[in-house]
Design a protein around this motif. Structure first.
Motif, PDB file in Angstrom:
ATOM      1  N   UNK A  29       0.857  -1.186   0.000  1.00 61.45           N
ATOM      2  CA  UNK A  29       0.000   0.000   0.000  1.00 61.45           C
ATOM      3  C   UNK A  29       0.890   1.231   0.000  1.00 61.45           C
ATOM      4  N   UNK A  30       0.630   2.113  -0.951  1.00 59.93           N
ATOM      5  CA  UNK A  30       1.389   3.356  -1.042  1.00 59.93           C
ATOM      6  C   UNK A  30       0.433   4.531  -0.917  1.00 59.93           C
ATOM      7  N   UNK A  31       0.804   5.480  -0.086  1.00 61.18           N
ATOM      8  CA  UNK A  31       0.022   6.702   0.073  1.00 61.18           C
ATOM      9  C   UNK A  31       0.847   7.862  -0.482  1.00 61.18           C
ATOM     10  N   UNK A  32       0.340   8.488  -1.518  1.00 60.27           N
ATOM     11  CA  UNK A  32       0.998   9.631  -2.146  1.00 60.27           C
ATOM     12  C   UNK A  32       0.367  10.917  -1.634  1.00 60.27           C
ATOM     13  N   UNK A  33       1.215  11.874  -1.262  1.00 59.38           N
ATOM     14  CA  UNK A  33       0.750  13.172  -0.778  1.00 59.38           C
ATOM     15  C   UNK A  33       1.346  14.246  -1.679  1.00 59.38           C
ATOM     16  N   UNK A  34       0.686  14.527  -2.804  1.00 59.76           N
ATOM     17  CA  UNK A  34       1.271  15.438  -3.794  1.00 59.76           C
ATOM     18  C   UNK A  34       1.207  16.901  -3.371  1.00 59.76           C
ATOM     19  N   UNK A  35       2.246  17.641  -3.732  1.00 58.06           N
ATOM     20  CA  UNK A  35       2.293  19.077  -3.490  1.00 58.06           C
ATOM     21  C   UNK A  35       1.948  19.866  -4.753  1.00 58.06           C
ATOM     22  N   UNK A  36       1.847  19.175  -5.881  1.00 54.99           N
ATOM     23  CA  UNK A  36       1.431  19.824  -7.120  1.00 54.99           C
ATOM     24  C   UNK A  36       0.639  18.824  -7.960  1.00 54.99           C
ATOM     25  N   UNK A  37      -0.207  19.339  -8.798  1.00 51.70           N
ATOM     26  CA  UNK A  37      -1.040  18.502  -9.661  1.00 51.70           C
ATOM     27  C   UNK A  37      -0.222  18.061 -10.872  1.00 51.70           C
ATOM     28  N   UNK A  38      -0.345  16.769 -11.185  1.00 55.34           N
ATOM     29  CA  UNK A  38       0.528  16.246 -12.229  1.00 55.34           C
ATOM     30  C   UNK A  38       0.053  14.856 -12.625  1.00 55.34           C
ATOM     31  N   UNK A  39       0.173  14.506 -13.887  1.00 60.13           N
ATOM     32  CA  UNK A  39      -0.097  13.137 -14.334  1.00 60.13           C
ATOM     33  C   UNK A  39       1.225  12.374 -14.386  1.00 60.13           C
ATOM     34  N   UNK A  40       1.210  11.197 -13.778  1.00 65.59           N
ATOM     35  CA  UNK A  40       2.396  10.346 -13.783  1.00 65.59           C
ATOM     36  C   UNK A  40       2.020   8.959 -14.277  1.00 65.59           C
ATOM     37  N   UNK A  41       3.048   8.169 -14.535  1.00 65.52           N
ATOM     38  CA  UNK A  41       2.896   6.766 -14.877  1.00 65.52           C
ATOM     39  C   UNK A  41       3.345   5.950 -13.663  1.00 65.52           C
ATOM     40  N   UNK A  42       2.564   4.955 -13.278  1.00 62.25           N
ATOM     41  CA  UNK A  42       2.896   4.102 -12.134  1.00 62.25           C
ATOM     42  C   UNK A  42       3.249   2.718 -12.640  1.00 62.25           C
ATOM     43  N   UNK A  43       4.362   2.216 -12.163  1.00 65.02           N
ATOM     44  CA  UNK A  43       4.776   0.847 -12.469  1.00 65.02           C
ATOM     45  C   UNK A  43       5.041   0.106 -11.163  1.00 65.02           C
ATOM     46  N   UNK A  44       4.810  -1.186 -11.204  1.00 65.12           N
ATOM     47  CA  UNK A  44       4.994  -2.000 -10.002  1.00 65.12           C
ATOM     48  C   UNK A  44       5.953  -3.133 -10.315  1.00 65.12           C
ATOM     49  N   UNK A  45       6.137  -3.993  -9.346  1.00 68.67           N
ATOM     50  CA  UNK A  45       7.111  -5.075  -9.479  1.00 68.67           C
ATOM     51  C   UNK A  45       6.574  -6.258 -10.256  1.00 68.67           C
ATOM     52  N   UNK A  46       5.371  -6.164 -10.796  1.00 70.27           N
ATOM     53  CA  UNK A  46       4.776  -7.321 -11.462  1.00 70.27           C
ATOM     54  C   UNK A  46       5.347  -7.579 -12.846  1.00 70.27           C
ATOM     55  N   UNK A  47       6.119  -6.654 -13.368  1.00 68.46           N
ATOM     56  CA  UNK A  47       6.692  -6.858 -14.688  1.00 68.46           C
ATOM     57  C   UNK A  47       7.309  -5.592 -15.207  1.00 68.46           C
ATOM     58  N   UNK A  48       7.854  -5.641 -16.445  1.00 65.86           N
ATOM     59  CA  UNK A  48       8.487  -4.456 -16.993  1.00 65.86           C
ATOM     60  C   UNK A  48       7.959  -4.104 -18.383  1.00 65.86           C
ATOM     61  N   UNK A  49       6.838  -4.666 -18.774  1.00 63.03           N
ATOM     62  CA  UNK A  49       6.272  -4.347 -20.072  1.00 63.03           C
ATOM     63  C   UNK A  49       5.268  -3.225 -19.997  1.00 63.03           C
ATOM     64  N   UNK A  50       4.700  -2.883 -21.135  1.00 60.70           N
ATOM     65  CA  UNK A  50       3.738  -1.795 -21.196  1.00 60.70           C
ATOM     66  C   UNK A  50       2.497  -2.069 -20.362  1.00 60.70           C
TER      67      UNK A  50
END
Length: 752
Positions: free
Chosen positions: A710-731
């Motif tokens: 479980x990850x809790x992100x507390x952003x200080x600015x609005x932004x679109x990001x890409x999230x990747x996890x340990x389940x693989x390295x493909x698209x």
């Protein structure tokens, strides 16, 4: 060595939370085991024996004149074109004559100032010792015995060493006689009584120099009586004794009366001084914590016993905490040196310098992610003080505008003069980009660009405009050639150290030019010119072994058994090569990492290897590299580290780099990407990492266990990001996430 009778050890505490400190049940008998405090200017090494204590005092400015204070960079610009012609023609040893004939000149060596000696006055009372400890949250080192205590910290608020001793009659003196001290060091000492105690001074002038340093200690006794015992003072019958110490490096005479007045103006209360210090120290230290759910009993062990359990999660927790503590404590005026801020010996290995071709960079690797902007500020302070010297390096060696960083500095001069045939460090052009990279990371983390960083990047880009003028005559695409080029501190098989197109130089030049362009949108013409120059650099080369080549030039074959991993600079600390955007290059980098030897088992080599492996999502290789350090007996009881196994050569590389390694296995970020659990060590199945900062402007708390994460992100600015996890390295592994400033976002990962 003092003989001290110890009582039976108290019952070892069990704790359900990580321990933010360490302790021992006997004093230090070696300075390497002394507990450390510091504020980035002054440092202390405290042995922790109230009956016969020694507090070694250091300061970042203390470097011994050795001729380097007058050294200049070599005037070689007129010979550069000829050297380039020869190297392009295949004369692989041509760079060995690109010199003005000087011998290797070391930078001015870092050294200790003196030790504060506190001996218990003659007494028939038995000496019964209890414990010494260091509290990472406050920066205090403490020692207790039956009837007495001693506490020391170095104030970030008042830049003063503060020590309080209670319950003991003391003989107090300043003693310059430390290992390796020059026999002809001109030392003068003074002691005078004051209304509250005494003033002690020690002045040392370096042999054959007009430079000196002076230590001043104000002794303040609460009650009791003070009498001179030249060159020190004896205090008897006091409820407590407070010592306030500063050291200054200077030319001419120091205004000792002014120093006394400044110390006298401070509160004469240990608790009041500590209260002024804590908001600066504790606030920084508490920002990030790591909890590996370690065994409560192991958490209560003394550091020396915990080190005997190298696979203990409790040991990793404590080394993570100690690493952040020591990194913070050694950063202020400067970032950490090779030994951090501490030494008890005048003969410091490699001059106790700032070594910019790996060591400074590794030690400060966690500054952004581990929420220590104090470390980045210290690095920036060193860079900006020396930037005029960087310009001189570019002019003298390369005949160019802009700036070139030296590979070594003593903190005073940023000029390039430390080089030799085997270490042609004057040819290295990638240093400015590597040193500026943490400043760029800091800007990304906070979401604002420092104009000083922008100006520095522009100067580095100007250097490349002037330097990158040669092309490969056999390349139909007309790619530029980085010539001469040096890959610290390696050489191609069958050739010499000065070569062409070192992978690090290619990555650094490309990154510096593109980053400078991004920092200067107000001048689109110039920015476009820098981008165009970057586009003309050649691609990396994959060699016959399938590995990313250290030199992208035919005939320059790799030398695999080496402690440095300069050629993988594009993997770490840069984002140029990664499994997501450049999978083929990442596979070549992985192969290069597999083929790399450890050479002399240096700690920085192992942990550099671990950082690169983490970026390549190779948790097993990270664990192997980290295990080489933990199993290799690299750490002293102080939890400061050594350069080589079996605690050989006091050195901060392992201590300060380890937190970065652990963070990189759990969380990685770029301005547009978050990677969770990329290289988790299977031996750490559960834990919590709280407070880390990301380069897209969010704080992050991560918990993980057998059932997921479980990850809790507390952003200080609005932004679109890409999230990747340990389940693989493909698209299919990538998910977009829109962050809104001020709104927490929770990510839940299933079992993997």
């Amino acid at each position: 060595m003092t003989n001290v009778s110890s009582r039976a050890h108290p019952a070892r505490p069990r704790t359900d939370r990580p321990v933010h400190g360490t302790h021992e049940y006997q004093p230090a008998f070696r300075w390497e085991d002394a507990f450390l405090s510091g504020n980035g200017h002054h440092g202390t090494l405290t042995f922790g024996d109230p009956f016969d204590d020694r507090v070694v005092v250091t300061h970042h400015t203390l470097v011994r004149p050795n001729g380097a204070e007058h050294a200049r960079p070599p005037e070689l610009a007129a010979e550069l074109t000829s050297l380039q012609d020869k190297l392009l023609a295949g004369e692989w040893k041509a760079a060995e004559s690109f010199t003005d004939g000087r011998s290797l000149q070391w930078v001015q060596p870092f050294h200790p100032a003196f030790q504060i000696r506190l001996r218990r006055a003659p007494s028939d009372e038995p000496r019964r010792y209890r414990m010494r400890s260091v509290d990472f949250t406050t920066g205090e080192t403490s020692a207790t015995c039956v009837g007495g205590t001693s506490r020391v910290f170095v104030s970030r608020a008042d830049d003063v060493i503060v020590q309080q001793v209670t319950g003991l009659d003391l003989d107090i003196s300043l003693d310059h006689r430390l290992p390796g001290a020059p026999a002809d060091l001109a030392v003068g000492q003074g002691s005078v009584l004051t209304p509250d105690g005494a003033l002690l001074t020690l002045r040392a002038r370096y042999p054959g120099s007009d430079r000196a340093y002076t230590g001043v200690t104000l002794v303040v006794a609460t009650g009791g009586r003070a009498e001179l015992t030249l060159p020190g003072v004896r205090v008897t019958g006091a409820e407590s004794v407070l010592l306030l110490t500063r050291v200054r490096r200077h030319t001419g005479e120091l205004d000792v009366i002014g120093e006394q007045r400044a110390l006298g103006d401070l509160p004469h209360s240990y608790d009041d001084l500590l209260a002024r210090h804590l908001p600066l120290h504790r606030t920084a230290y508490d920002r990030v914590t790591l909890d590996l759910h370690a065994d409560p009993g192991e958490r209560g062990l003394p550091g020396s016993e915990l080190l005997e359990r190298p696979r203990s999660a409790a040991l990793l927790e404590r080394l993570f905490a100690a690493g952040r503590y020591h990194l913070l404590s050694s950063s202020g005026l400067n970032p950490p040196r090779l030994p951090g801020l501490w030494t008890g010996d005048w003969d410091t290995a490699w001059a106790g310098a700032f070594t910019n071709d790996a060591n400074v960079n590794l030690q400060t690797a966690s500054a952004a992610s581990a929420a220590l902007p104090e470390v980045t500020d210290a690095l920036a302070s060193l860079i900006h003080r020396q930037f005029a010297d960087w310009r001189e390096n570019a002019r003298a060696v390369f005949g160019a505008r802009g700036a070139v960083a030296p590979a070594h500095t003593d903190g005073e001069s940023g000029l390039t003069y430390h080089f030799s045939r085997e270490y042609p460090l004057h040819l290295w052009t990638a240093g400015a980009d590597w040193l500026l990279k943490p400043l760029v990371d800091h800007d990304e983390t906070r979401g604002a660009r420092d104009p000083r960083t922008a100006a520095a990047l522009a100067e580095v880009a100007r250097f490349y405009e002037d330097f990158l003028t040669r092309t490969d005559p056999d390349d139909p695409d007309g790619h530029l050639v980085v010539v001469p080029s040096y890959s610290p501190e390696n050489r191609p098989a069958g050739a010499s150290w000065g070569a062409l197109n070192a992978a690090m130089d290619l990555s650094a030049a490309r990154h510096a030019l593109l980053t400078a362009a991004a920092y200067h949108p107000e001048n689109p013409g110039r920015a476009d010119r820098w981008r165009a120059l970057a586009d003309r650099l050649p691609p990396h080369r994959t060699n016959a072994d399938g590995a990313l080549a250290e030199w992208a030039w035919p005939g320059l074959d790799d030398t695999y058994d080496h402690r440095h991993l300069s050629h993988l600079y594009g993997v770490w600390p840069l984002d140029e090569i990664n499994p997501y955007d450049t999978p083929r290059l990442a596979a070549a980098a992985q192969r290069a990492l597999e083929l790399r030897g450890a050479e002399n088992d240096s700690a920085h080599g192992h942990l550099h290897h671990a950082l690169i492996a983490a970026r390549l999502r190779d948790g097993h290789r990270v664990a192997h590299a980290l295990g080489a350090v933990l199993d290799g007996d690299f750490f002293h009881a102080s939890l400061m580290s050594a350069h080589y196994p079996r605690r050989d050569v006091y050195n901060a590389d392992a201590a300060h780099t380890l937190p970065a390694v652990l963070i990189e296995t759990l969380v990685q970020s770029t301005p547009d990407r978050l990677v969770l659990l990329p290289a988790l060590d299977p031996a750490l199945p559960t834990g919590e990492l709280r407070g880390v900062r990301t380069r897209f402007g969010a704080e992050l708390d991560l918990t993980w266990g057998p059932d997921g994460a479980r990850a809790v992100l507390k952003p200080h600015r609005s932004h679109r990001i890409e999230v990747r996890t340990s389940s693989g390295d493909g698209d299919s592994d990538a998910q977009p996430l829109d962050l809104v400033a001020g709104e927490d976002h929770v990510l839940t990962l299933g079992t993997w």
